[in-house]
Design a protein around this motif. Structure first.
Motif, PDB file in Angstrom:
ATOM      1  N   MET A 150      -7.414  24.247  24.059  1.00 41.54           N
ATOM      2  CA  MET A 150      -7.949  25.583  23.771  1.00 41.54           C
ATOM      3  C   MET A 150      -9.054  25.501  22.727  1.00 41.54           C
ATOM      4  SD  MET A 150      -6.516  28.180  25.401  1.00 41.54           S
ATOM      5  CE  MET A 150      -6.682  29.578  24.294  1.00 41.54           C
ATOM      6  N   PRO A 151     -10.086  26.342  22.856  1.00 39.67           N
ATOM      7  CA  PRO A 151     -11.066  26.424  21.774  1.00 39.67           C
ATOM      8  C   PRO A 151     -10.428  26.977  20.502  1.00 39.67           C
ATOM      9  CG  PRO A 151     -11.869  27.483  23.787  1.00 39.67           C
ATOM     10  CD  PRO A 151     -10.417  27.198  23.991  1.00 39.67           C
ATOM     11  N   GLU A 152     -11.007  26.635  19.373  1.00 42.58           N
ATOM     12  CA  GLU A 152     -10.579  27.226  18.111  1.00 42.58           C
ATOM     13  C   GLU A 152     -10.933  28.713  18.107  1.00 42.58           C
ATOM     14  OE1 GLU A 152     -12.508  25.090  15.005  1.00 42.58           O
ATOM     15  OE2 GLU A 152     -11.582  23.175  15.527  1.00 42.58           O
ATOM     16  N   PRO A 153     -10.212  29.526  17.334  1.00 38.67           N
ATOM     17  CA  PRO A 153     -10.576  30.950  17.232  1.00 38.67           C
ATOM     18  C   PRO A 153     -11.957  31.108  16.585  1.00 38.67           C
ATOM     19  CG  PRO A 153      -8.372  30.537  16.357  1.00 38.67           C
ATOM     20  CD  PRO A 153      -8.992  29.197  16.573  1.00 38.67           C
ATOM     21  N   TYR A 154     -12.744  32.015  17.119  1.00 41.16           N
ATOM     22  CA  TYR A 154     -14.049  32.282  16.517  1.00 41.16           C
ATOM     23  C   TYR A 154     -13.878  33.237  15.341  1.00 41.16           C
ATOM     24  CZ  TYR A 154     -18.711  34.077  15.748  1.00 41.16           C
ATOM     25  OH  TYR A 154     -19.902  34.437  15.162  1.00 41.16           O
ATOM     26  N   ARG A 155     -14.517  32.919  14.208  1.00 37.42           N
ATOM     27  CA  ARG A 155     -14.411  33.756  13.011  1.00 37.42           C
ATOM     28  C   ARG A 155     -15.761  34.291  12.547  1.00 37.42           C
ATOM     29  NH1 ARG A 155     -10.665  29.567  12.377  1.00 37.42           N
ATOM     30  NH2 ARG A 155      -8.509  30.302  12.170  1.00 37.42           N
ATOM     31  N   ALA A 156     -16.754  33.445  12.469  1.00 36.24           N
ATOM     32  CA  ALA A 156     -18.064  33.845  11.947  1.00 36.24           C
ATOM     33  C   ALA A 156     -19.066  32.784  12.373  1.00 36.24           C
ATOM     34  CB  ALA A 156     -18.016  33.962  10.426  1.00 36.24           C
ATOM     35  N   PRO A 157     -20.366  33.100  12.365  1.00 34.00           N
ATOM     36  CA  PRO A 157     -21.360  32.104  12.798  1.00 34.00           C
ATOM     37  C   PRO A 157     -21.553  30.954  11.831  1.00 34.00           C
ATOM     38  CG  PRO A 157     -22.440  34.107  12.062  1.00 34.00           C
ATOM     39  CD  PRO A 157     -20.974  34.415  12.119  1.00 34.00           C
ATOM     40  N   VAL A 158     -21.073  31.104  10.597  1.00 40.38           N
ATOM     41  CA  VAL A 158     -21.263  30.046   9.604  1.00 40.38           C
ATOM     42  C   VAL A 158     -20.091  30.052   8.637  1.00 40.38           C
ATOM     43  CG1 VAL A 158     -22.655  31.578   8.141  1.00 40.38           C
ATOM     44  CG2 VAL A 158     -22.874  29.112   7.874  1.00 40.38           C
ATOM     45  N   GLU A 159     -19.707  28.866   8.189  1.00 43.09           N
ATOM     46  CA  GLU A 159     -18.685  28.703   7.163  1.00 43.09           C
ATOM     47  C   GLU A 159     -19.286  27.894   6.027  1.00 43.09           C
ATOM     48  OE1 GLU A 159     -14.342  26.556   6.305  1.00 43.09           O
ATOM     49  OE2 GLU A 159     -15.323  26.339   8.257  1.00 43.09           O
ATOM     50  N   ILE A 160     -19.108  28.364   4.805  1.00 43.51           N
ATOM     51  CA  ILE A 160     -19.607  27.655   3.627  1.00 43.51           C
ATOM     52  C   ILE A 160     -18.431  27.298   2.735  1.00 43.51           C
ATOM     53  CG2 ILE A 160     -21.124  27.748   1.615  1.00 43.51           C
ATOM     54  CD1 ILE A 160     -22.791  29.840   3.093  1.00 43.51           C
ATOM     55  N   VAL A 161     -18.301  26.017   2.451  1.00 41.99           N
ATOM     56  CA  VAL A 161     -17.281  25.540   1.518  1.00 41.99           C
ATOM     57  C   VAL A 161     -18.016  25.094   0.262  1.00 41.99           C
ATOM     58  CG1 VAL A 161     -15.454  23.869   1.093  1.00 41.99           C
ATOM     59  CG2 VAL A 161     -15.764  24.823   3.397  1.00 41.99           C
ATOM     60  N   PRO A 162     -17.912  25.859  -0.835  1.00 46.40           N
ATOM     61  CA  PRO A 162     -18.728  25.557  -2.015  1.00 46.40           C
ATOM     62  C   PRO A 162     -18.246  24.332  -2.768  1.00 46.40           C
ATOM     63  CG  PRO A 162     -17.295  27.435  -2.431  1.00 46.40           C
ATOM     64  CD  PRO A 162     -17.124  27.087  -0.990  1.00 46.40           C
ATOM     65  N   GLY A 163     -19.200  23.662  -3.391  1.00 42.83           N
ATOM     66  CA  GLY A 163     -18.910  22.515  -4.239  1.00 42.83           C
ATOM     67  C   GLY A 163     -19.762  22.576  -5.485  1.00 42.83           C
ATOM     68  N   ALA A 164     -19.422  21.767  -6.476  1.00 41.80           N
ATOM     69  CA  ALA A 164     -20.100  21.828  -7.772  1.00 41.80           C
ATOM     70  C   ALA A 164     -21.371  20.993  -7.831  1.00 41.80           C
ATOM     71  CB  ALA A 164     -19.138  21.376  -8.879  1.00 41.80           C
ATOM     72  N   SER A 165     -21.512  19.997  -6.963  1.00 40.26           N
ATOM     73  CA  SER A 165     -22.638  19.069  -7.061  1.00 40.26           C
ATOM     74  C   SER A 165     -23.960  19.741  -6.703  1.00 40.26           C
ATOM     75  CB  SER A 165     -22.435  17.868  -6.130  1.00 40.26           C
ATOM     76  OG  SER A 165     -23.586  17.045  -6.128  1.00 40.26           O
ATOM     77  N   SER A 166     -24.975  19.436  -7.486  1.00 38.39           N
ATOM     78  CA  SER A 166     -26.330  19.894  -7.176  1.00 38.39           C
ATOM     79  C   SER A 166     -27.164  18.780  -6.555  1.00 38.39           C
ATOM     80  CB  SER A 166     -27.018  20.403  -8.446  1.00 38.39           C
ATOM     81  OG  SER A 166     -27.096  19.368  -9.417  1.00 38.39           O
ATOM     82  N   ASP A 167     -26.546  17.622  -6.327  1.00 40.46           N
ATOM     83  CA  ASP A 167     -27.280  16.464  -5.818  1.00 40.46           C
ATOM     84  C   ASP A 167     -27.396  16.428  -4.308  1.00 40.46           C
ATOM     85  OD1 ASP A 167     -27.729  15.391  -8.343  1.00 40.46           O
ATOM     86  OD2 ASP A 167     -25.869  14.236  -8.324  1.00 40.46           O
ATOM     87  N   VAL A 168     -26.438  17.053  -3.607  1.00 37.99           N
ATOM     88  CA  VAL A 168     -26.391  16.884  -2.156  1.00 37.99           C
ATOM     89  C   VAL A 168     -25.801  18.119  -1.494  1.00 37.99           C
ATOM     90  CG1 VAL A 168     -24.127  15.743  -2.261  1.00 37.99           C
ATOM     91  CG2 VAL A 168     -25.626  15.329  -0.300  1.00 37.99           C
TER      92      VAL A 168
END
Length: 267
Positions: free
Chosen positions: A1-19
């Protein structure tokens, strides 16, 4: 089965400003109104729907590097975020032997709607995040994570992983050298794909902005479970961490055609 659709984009924030980490083909999710695009459900378990293992590698790599990660929230069968809006393969009607009925008769208006609802929000999220980093006087490295099939048209692929790049060798070439260093793995340099794809994700957000970037491909059979994905995330983090800490890499640079450049010097 496909995964449930939630939103067009997911952002998982991180602290690094390098990458900044990107995963263009993170999921096989399709909104319910598209009715699985007329495909049998088993087709959504194939590489034609998403890059198997890429999201798991990206999540763990983001954790290890402390980096923000941005994921597409829709299947590449709906529309491919790693293609420019004018690319004829943006919405695939046939993919590796599978006819996609829900795409077969799509016209310009339907494609424009998918761009507006899915493709554009993903790229706008990437651009916004890079704008925020630029406002803080950062020139971050961009790493896109993909995966590839172990066999293509009956031909086994010998590479364990690969690094794709176009004009900017600053990050890609040292990364290839690092991954090859112990001799345990066959690492492709623009194999099995070439990184020179105009208007793809890294061209749009890396090349045009002058930011260091690379696209990492890992063979799908090596990352199809949590153990393999974790092992490759650790391997990639070990190679990337010292590279992205180098101050000289975090500069805006504009490059000419790759064909006009001197061959990179392998250390």
């Amino acid at each position: 089965m496909p995964e449930p659709y939630r939103a067009p984009v997911e952002i998982v924030p991180g602290a690094s400003s390098d990458v900044l980490l990107l995963c263009d083909h993170a999921t096989n999710a399709v909104p319910a109104e598209f009715g699985h695009l007329g495909l049998p459900l088993e087709q959504f378990q194939r590489h034609i729907a998403y890059d198997i293992g890429a999201a798991a590698v990206t999540r763990e790599l983001a954790r290890l590097l402390g980096a923000t990660a941005i994921f597409s929230g829709f299947s590449r069968l709906l529309i491919d975020p790693n293609r420019g809006p004018d690319d004829p393969t943006l919405v695939m009607r046939l993919s590796d032997g599978a006819v996609i009925p829900g795409n077969a008769r799509i016209g310009a208006e339907g494609i424009a709607q998918r761009i507006a609802h899915f493709h554009a929000p993903y790229h706008e999220a990437i651009a916004r995040h890079l704008d925020i980093m630029a406002a803080a006087d950062q020139a971050p490295a961009i790493i896109a994570v993909h995966s590839f099939t172990p066999v293509w048209k009956t031909e086994p692929r010998p590479w364990h992983a690969a690094v794709l790049w176009d004009r900017d060798p600053r990050l890609a070439c040292p990364l290839i050298d690092s991954l090859r260093q112990d001799g345990k793995f066959e690492i492709g340099d623009n194999e099995p794909y070439d990184g020179a794809l105009e208007n793809d994700t890294l061209y749009r957000h890396g090349t045009k902005r002058g930011l260091p970037h690379a696209l990492i491909e890992v063979r799908q059979d090596l990352i199809s479970d949590d153990f393999g994905a974790g092992a490759w995330a650790n391997r990639l983090a070990t190679a990337l961490a010292p590279l992205i800490r180098q101050p000289d890499i975090h500069k805006i640079e504009q490059w000419g055609s790759r064909a006009d450049m001197d061959p990179p010097i392998r250390r």
